[in-house]
Scaffold this active site. Sequence first.
Site, short mmCIF file in Angstrom:
data_model
loop_
_atom_site.label_atom_id
_atom_site.label_comp_id
_atom_site.label_asym_id
_atom_site.label_seq_id
_atom_site.Cartn_x
_atom_site.Cartn_y
_atom_site.Cartn_z
N ASP A 31 0.82 -1.22 0.00
CA ASP A 31 0.00 0.00 0.00
C ASP A 31 0.86 1.28 0.00
O ASP A 31 0.69 2.15 0.87
CB ASP A 31 -0.92 0.02 1.24
N GLU A 244 -11.49 -0.05 -3.06
CA GLU A 244 -10.64 0.50 -1.99
C GLU A 244 -9.45 1.21 -2.65
O GLU A 244 -9.40 1.35 -3.86
CB GLU A 244 -10.16 -0.61 -1.05
#
Length: 350
Positions: A31, A244
């Site tokens: 991420d 997301e």
Amino acid sequence: MPEESINHINFDELNQKALSQPLIQHIYTADPSAHVFNGKIYIYPSHDVDAGEAFDDLGSHFAMEDYHVISMDSPTSEAKDNGVALHVNDVPWAKKQMWAPDAAEKDGKYFLFFPAKGHDGIFRIGVAVSNSPVGPFTAQAEAIKNSFSIDPAVFKDTGDSYYMYFGGIWGGQLQRWRNGSFNTTQPESPTAHLPKENEPALCAKVVRLTDDLLEFSEEPKDVLILDETDNPLLQGDTKRRFFEASWMHKYNGKYYFSYSTGDTHFICYAIGDNPYGPFKYAGRILNPVVGWTSHHSIVEFEGEWYLFYHDSSLSKGVTHLRSIKVTKLIHDENGFIKTINPYGDLKAVV
Ligand code: FUB
């Protein structure tokens, strides 16, 4: 989520064809939210660990406990791990699952924004502050008031306004907030509370932050993504709808909202005229990587654009043990982004 399918991958061949190699190999990182502060690249990733939690569709196996900041002099130079920047034990309101963070700089101070589950099992978003981009960061005692869900991405617009984009469905709990408060029914189902397939898709959220960057200055609004006929993308349009991993970058005066499609594993984007949107769906940025999740950031460094992303090639396909990578990103003459195949002509099996 067929985790077993990774067994078919020839990792030697895949790694040879991969556009890039893991930036950090002594720990697992994911991420990656990259920023340029004072001419240097700082990456704010998740720090993946194997905490022994069983794999499920709520992401319980992503049981991360702390953050490390990674720095680089340039996208091709060595990446440095600057050690623990914040640990869950030092966040009074948080209990577990330190998922995808982001950071921002204002007036010489650095702000780390991060999601975590509180003691009540609900994801909130918190802020921690430091005088250095690599931390250590000191967390606020409480999560941001009225925050919920996961994956904060903070964008600084011209005029010194800072906007947070956030949200994630399934394990990220966004669908449980559809009526304004946390829906406690069917707690174990990742897909309960989602719109029907023929209804408009659930949107990411955007909110302007207060001047001190510690709170929301308004009610979060929907990040609406429109299709070619100017209608909202539908929940059943799983290869294009938001799941997301929000990110925002600005290119030639336009606002590019990018995100992961989750269970179909693409990084897609949509273009708008202002930070709130609406945004028009514009295509794919990144084809699927090895591993179930895909999450990225886009940053300009010395006039060139870069995509920071992750995959699970170093762990040979373990979904929750990922590694951050970087490759060049090209906007064509019309402003559209050239789709990136992370392993050249090889396709990742997810
Ligand atoms: O790293 C945990 C979660 O996986 C992130 O919050 C999501 O974006 C996905 O990458």
